[in-house]
Structure formats: C-alpha cells, structure tokens
Design a protein around this motif. Structure first.
Motif, PDB file in Angstrom:
ATOM      1  N   LEU A  20      22.046 100.347  14.356  1.00 22.69           N
ATOM      2  CA  LEU A  20      21.699  99.034  13.223  1.00 22.69           C
ATOM      3  C   LEU A  20      20.549  99.759  11.737  1.00 22.69           C
ATOM      4  CD1 LEU A  20      22.091  96.169  12.055  1.00 22.69           C
ATOM      5  CD2 LEU A  20      20.897  95.771  14.025  1.00 22.69           C
ATOM      6  N   HIS A 176      28.128  99.427  18.609  1.00 19.79           N
ATOM      7  CA  HIS A 176      27.838  98.712  16.721  1.00 19.79           C
ATOM      8  C   HIS A 176      28.792  98.949  16.257  1.00 19.79           C
ATOM      9  CE1 HIS A 176      25.724 100.725  13.400  1.00 19.79           C
ATOM     10  NE2 HIS A 176      26.727 101.377  13.495  1.00 19.79           N
ATOM     11  N   LYS A 180      27.789  95.488  13.999  1.00 18.00           N
ATOM     12  CA  LYS A 180      27.987  95.500  12.542  1.00 18.00           C
ATOM     13  C   LYS A 180      29.380  94.133  11.819  1.00 18.00           C
ATOM     14  CE  LYS A 180      30.007  99.521  11.270  1.00 18.00           C
ATOM     15  NZ  LYS A 180      30.487 101.275  11.371  1.00 18.00           N
TER      16      LYS A 180
END
Ligand SMILES: Nc1ncnc2c1ncn2[C@@H]1O[C@H](COP(=O)(O)OP(=O)(O)OP(=O)(O)O)[C@@H](O)[C@H]1O
Ligand SMILES: [Mg+2]
Length: 191
Positions: A20, A176, A180
């Motif tokens: 991140l 991930h 996002k």
C-alpha cells in the motif's frame, strides 16, 4: 488521513502495508508508516515482555495494555505532525489490536480514551489455520484456539466500528487490489 490495517497474526498486515505504501508513493503522495509497537521506550519494553513466558499472566497482560497505551500516546504527536504535512499515515495495528487481543475491553477503552483513532480501518480477515500455516518453520507463540477468539473479536469490532473487511485468505495480489479499491476514492485516485 490515518489508515490502519488490522488482523490476526499472519493475516498479511506487514506485507500489505508495504504494498500500500509503495502504491501511494507511486501516485506521488507522501506516506508516514507506523508499526505498533513502535520504537519508543514503552514500545521496546513491550517487545521485551512479549518474548518472556510471563507475558501471558494476567498481571503482565495488564502491564502490556498500559505500555501499548503509553506507546500510542507518544506516537500521537508524530501522527499529527505527519498529517499537518499532508502525509498519509498508514499503520500496521492500532488501538483496535488491544481490544481484539486483550481481556477487559472497558478498561482498554478507558486507558486509550485520549488516543487518536484511525479514520479508516481495513480488517484483513483470514482463517486461523491458513494464517498459522504461513508461519510454518518459524517461531510463533499464538495458538489456533487463541487466534480464533481474536478473529471473532475483530469481526465484532468490524461490525460496531464500520471497518472494511477484506478476505485475506486470497493471494497477496488480490488482497492488495481489494485494499486499493477501498483506499482509492479517499485519495481521489482511480484504481
Ligand atoms: N495473502 C497471502 N497469501 C499467502 N501468504 C501470505 C499472504 N499475505 C502474507 N503472506 C505471508 O505470510 C507471512 C505472514 O505475513 P505478514 O508478516 O504480512 O503478516 P502479519 O499480519 O504482519 O503478521 P504479524 O501480526 O505476525 O506481524 C509472511 O511470510 C507473508 O509472506
Ligand atoms: Mg507483521
């Protein structure tokens, strides 16, 4: 903005915080990374106690609770400074870890009363067996039964406090992507 990743041991918090952070920096944002416990004197004491067998006694559990609260109290100035400089604060654990891992939530709430809470909490929810399998061959002290309880506490906290819950049984890339999707609209970026 203060974003926090929460979840049981092995849920992938450190892995995802790294990804991140890089993704935010690629977008040109400045990032301030937080890892609890921090490197402050109480943080160092926490790490020391956690390696000791007495850490699980009720007395030392309370000592740990107090030290974590003190560590956060020290951290708060750094978070405020980072926010003043328009940095995005991303944190591996927060006050909610104390609530999920420790007994006596009323007391934990009380000693953390003046702590700044994250604006956005993302819970990485993972099956305990799957999480423990990620530590195979490495030193790890929490057992499955204990982590089941912590996971349950996290899911209850998620309901009460509007956490975003991500399925962390999935592969690293998919987790991930899911993170996002949650963070993008809050920083004005397309995924
Ligand atoms: N989605 C995933 N699938 C498979 N393995 C993963 C996944 N995410 C992380 N791992 C691996 O699992 C291990 C634990 O991940 P990580 O250290 O990020 O978890 P953590 O939540 O930070 O744990 P802890 O609370 O103990 O610090 C690492 O070896 C990491 O590479
Ligand atoms: Mg970690």
């Amino acid at each position: 903005m203060y974003v926090c990743l929460e979840g049981i041991d092995g849920s992938g918090k450190s892995t995802q915080l790294e990804m991140l952070g890089e993704w935010l920096e690629e977008y040109g944002l400045e990032v301030f990374r937080v890892f609890e416990p921090t490197q402050s004197p109480p943080g160092k004491l926490i790490r020391e106690i956690l390696t000791d067998s007495k850490a699980s006694t009720p007395q030392y559990q309370r000592i740990l609770g107090l030290l974590f609260a003190a560590d956060r109290m020290i951290l708060m100035d750094k978070i405020r400074d980072a926010e003043k400089q328009n940095k995005i604060v991303i944190s591996d654990r927060s006050f909610y870890s104390s609530l999920a891992y420790q007994d006596d939530p009323e007391w934990i709430q009380e000693i953390n009363r003046y702590i700044q809470k994250p604006d956005l909490v993302i819970l990485l929810d993972v099956d305990t067996r799957q999480a423990l399998s990620r530590f195979e061959g490495k030193d790890h002290f929490e057992n499955q039964k204990f982590l089941e309880g912590v996971r349950k506490n996290y899911l209850e906290l998620a309901q009460k406090n509007n956490f975003f819950v991500v399925n962390a049984n999935n592969g690293v890339r998919k987790v991930h992507e899911d993170i996002k999707i949650i963070v993008s609209p809050r920083i004005g970026r397309c995924v």
